[in-house]
Design an enzyme around this catalytic site. Structure first.
Site: not given
Ligand SMILES: Nc1ncnc2c1ncn2[C@@H]1O[C@H](COP(=O)(O)OP(=O)(O)O)[C@@H](O)[C@H]1O
Ligand SMILES: [Mg+2]
Length: 790
Positions: A367, A370-374, A690, A733
């Site tokens: 992802g 800053g979406v919280g993976k870590t 794309s 997107k």
């Protein structure tokens, strides 16, 4: 000290930094190539040594002009000294340290850059020229010094036979002078004088002068001694004996120190509870160490190796907490929403609970930043009660970074995996490997194959690190990998992982995350409470949309922290006690907004279309510009486009040409016109098919003069015959378009089913137009011409 080792060490190319810690030394001048133990007691000096050890072990040894000064200032030190490499350090029980240094090169102090907590100076290396060809006189001078030294020894000067052999074979005048001078036991001033002479021949001449005086002295001394021998009275005898006793005790003390070291290692080896094979290796190395001279370079290598062996968690592990309810609570406590991801993680943990030794797939979080993976990884560790270790693979080019260097290699160390295990201190941590999509892009060796061995449950029970040379069992480690995009992960690695996608957040979600998690966290960190500081939803939304523009919440967290600090400062200054942040006063705290609402393009433009891109940072919009000019049918592409995108532009152009008639373009115009396609905002790498329909739209608009509807963004691949093919990254997107204030999107019809997977709240205020063919795209995107000749 063994001269052979000196020779070996000199070979490695050592780079000397410009700024370097300083160690003032009393009553001795250290020369290059000299290996010498020093006892250090002064606080500043110990700090300097620690600093040097934390960097590249180098330290400038400057002699003190007057050895009685306790805290020398820069004026109390000679300005020329020797840069030394600290080979070994030993803390003594009385607080002093003993170091073993080897002189490397002469250097001159340009200026002292600090005096506390340790001395540090800016230096310039002094190069000494070594004559290529020696003149007869020079050769004679060298021979003279060697003969003088022989003579001095024959008159009772003590110089180790080892050193004599080295000197015998030296023919570099500068080095010979240094080596002889360092063994003559000169007074500090005299030695310093020699050290400061840069011309090797002049230096050698000076050494020769000193030697001849020394010989005279020795001769006279011998004469006096033989006369006086019978007269040594009782007190003098006692004095000598006592001195000898002291020397012997000191030697014995050293031996004690060694025995102590070996004993300690033996105990640590026992405590580490190593597997059989490792234990054998450790004992073998310990035996070698026992037999070695403790100050030798090799002993230092073995010591470091043994330190690694005893500190690794061979059989230390934490007890898993497999209470699923508690785990759910931890995940919810730490993260907003992310329901699907959490569910998947809980499933994973449930299976673990049922099956002790699970050879399940490795989780891989993909992802935008800053979406919280870590932080999910950290939560999993917390939920399980395991240690958490994180290591970035970004920019790893070399297999050795994963697997370590062989010990024969100078400065060898274990690889990052073993390093992580040592940090964890237990053999079952949650081990997060970040940026797995950035590995192997530019590599020496193949780090990804080493990584395969790490992640493969069939192989990793005996992970072979080159440095350790004994296998380490990684089966209990829970590996989690993360990355921004899945497609750059090497195939075989991807096959071993279960990919879980985390997408960007909408403004509403960000608001929720900020309220429930980020704000409370930052208030706490800045010593504030909700009694002191509150912020309205409107102000928070403004902060999200005008101070950040990102898929995740990393900058949002930073801005909130910034806001909290500003308020904490005002409270400290006494300019207020209670603050409410509203839309109006936000600017007063944070300054002018960084992103204004996307200035809508002034009017619908000819030749400019808006596309949607899926990048590492999440979804984004890109503008594509097409301009025609007089020419002969050439196509120019700029904006650092990738190959696939270039081909896709060519296909788009061919499509427009083939459809010229029905689009109302004169056939012959193509042979008289050049077309230039440009994709601005160069920072994002642009590739992939794309953007096909976006490019075709821009070209069609440029040739027909019909403007493109400014409120529409589009994405889709185009074929030569004008068919529109599906694309990926739909959710990112859509979020990207939304973030930029675009509400209408043209999509390939075949992506319609994917749209169903996107939550309703994201789609709510959006309009989607589905297209099968390019005709449909143009129909939706182009406005009827206000014919304007270009
Ligand atoms: N869904 C969420 N709920 C609460 N906090 C979140 C959420 N997503 C991200 N964060 C916070 O955002 C910050 C950045 O997240 P991080 O885990 O470093 O992102 P990543 O590793 O994906 O780049 C962390 O402080 C994290 O706690
Ligand atoms: Mg991260």
């Amino acid at each position: 000290m063994a001269e052979k080792e000196k020779e070996k060490d000199n070979d490695k190319e050592t780079r000397i930094p410009n700024i370097i810690p300083v160690l003032p030394v009393r009553d001795i001048v250290v020369f290059p190539y000299m290996i010498i133990p020093l006892f250090v007691g002064r606080e500043v000096s110990i700090k300097g040594i620690e600093q040097a050890l934390s960097e590249n072990r180098m330290i400038l040894l400057l002699s003190q002009k007057d050895m009685s000064i306790e805290n020398p200032a820069s004026t109390d030190l000679y300005a020329i000294g020797t840069v030394g490499m600290i080979m070994r350090m030993l803390k003594l029980p009385d607080g002093r340290v003993k170091i073993l240094v080897q002189g490397i090169a002469k250097a001159k102090v340009k200026k002292l850059v600090r005096a506390t907590p340790y001395m540090e100076a800016e230096i310039e290396k002094i190069e000494e020229t070594k004559p290529l060809l020696l003149s007869i006189e020079e050769e004679a001078q060298i021979r003279t010094v060697k003969e003088q030294l022989d003579k001095a020894v024959s008159f009772g000067k003590t110089i180790l036979p080892d050193i004599m052999i080295v000197i015998e074979n030296l023919d570099d005048p500068g080095r010979l002078a240094d080596l002889v001078a360092s063994h003559l036991g000169l007074k500090t001033e005299q030695a310093q004088e020699i050290l400061e002479i840069t011309d090797p021949i002049i230096k050698l001449k000076r050494v020769s002068d000193i030697l001849s005086r020394e010989i005279e002295l020795l001769i006279v001394q011998q004469k006096i001694q033989s006369e006086a021998r019978g007269e040594i009275d009782k007190t003098q005898r006692e004095y000598f004996l006592r001195e000898q006793l002291k020397a012997i005790q000191k030697e014995l003390g050293d031996i004690d120190e060694r025995a102590e070291e070996i004993r300690e290692f033996r105990k640590k080896i026992e405590d580490a509870k190593m597997p059989e094979k490792v234990l054998k290796e450790a004992e073998k190395q310990l035996k070698r160490l026992e037999k070695m001279h403790p100050d030798s370079a090799e002993a230092a290598t073995i010591r470091t190796y043994l330190d690694w062996l005893v500190e690794l968690p061979w059989s230390k592990s934490t007890k898993d907490n497999l209470d699923i309810k508690a785990a759910t609570k931890v995940l919810n406590d730490d993260h907003y929403d992310l329901e699907k991801v959490k569910e998947r993680i809980l499933e994973y943990l449930s299976v673990r609970k049922l099956k002790e030794k699970m050879k399940g797939p490795i989780l891989c979080f993909i992802g935008p930043p800053g979406v919280g993976k870590t932080s999910l990884g950290r939560s999993i560790a917390r939920a399980l009660g395991r240690e958490f270790i994180r290591m970035s693979l970004g920019g790893v080019r070399d297999e050795a970074e994963i697997r370590g260097h062989r010990r024969t290699y100078v400065g060898a160390l274990p690889g990052r995996i073993i390093l992580g295990m040592k940090q964890a201190g237990s053999n079952n941590p949650v081990f997060m490997l970040d940026e797995i999509d950035k590995i192997g892009m530019d590599y020496r060796g193949d780090p990804s194959s080493a990584l395969l061995e790490v992640l493969d449950p069939e192989q990793n029970f005996a992970f072979a690190d080159h440095y350790l040379s004994v296998p380490f069992d990684l089966t209990n480690v829970m590996f989690i990998t993360t990355g921004n995009l899945a497609d750059t992960i090497p195939g075989p690695l991807r096959d071993r992982m279960e990919i879980i996608y985390l997408s960007g957040y909408t403004t509403e979600e960000k608001l929720g995350i900020a309220r429930k998690y980020l704000l409370p966290k930052q208030l706490e960190e800045n010593g504030l409470t909700t009694k002191i500081m509150t912020i309205t939803d409107e102000a928070l939304t403004l902060l999200i949309s005008q101070y950040t523009r990102e898929a995740g919440v990393r900058n949002l967290e930073r801005e909130i922290a910034n806001l909290c600090r500003k308020i904490a400062k005002r409270i400290a200054e006494g300019t207020g006690k209670k603050f409410t942040v509203i839309e109006k006063n936000l600017q007063g705290f944070l300054g002018v907004p960084k992103f204004l609402p996307e200035e809508e393009m002034a009017h619908d433009e000819v030749g400019v279309s808006t596309g949607l891109a899926w990048t590492e940072a999440g979804g984004d919009i890109i503008y594509i510009e097409a301009t025609t000019m007089k020419g002969r049918g050439n196509l120019t592409l700029t904006g650092q486009l990738g190959d696939v995108m270039k081909e896709s532009a060519q296909a788009a152009l061919s499509y427009v040409r083939s459809k010229a008639r029905s689009l109302g373009i004169k056939e012959d115009i193509f042979s008289k016109t050049d077309i230039h396609i440009h994709v601005p905002a160069g920072a994002i790498p642009k590739d992939g098919p794309s953007a096909g329909i976006t490019i075709a739209t821009a070209i069609a608009s440029a040739f027909t003069g019909q403007p493109v509807n400014k409120n529409i963004a589009m994405t889709g691949e185009v074929t030569l015959r004008g068919r529109v093919l599906p694309i990926g990254g739909l959710k990112e997107k859509t979020l990207g378009a939304k973030r930029m204030g675009i509400r209408k999107i043209i999509l390939p019809k075949r992506n319609k089913k994917d749209l169903e997977d996107i939550p309703k709240y994201i789609k709510d205020d959006m309009e989607f137009i589905f297209a099968d063919t390019m005709d449909q795209v143009l129909k939706a995107a182009l406005k009827t011409a206000k014919k304007k000749s270009s």
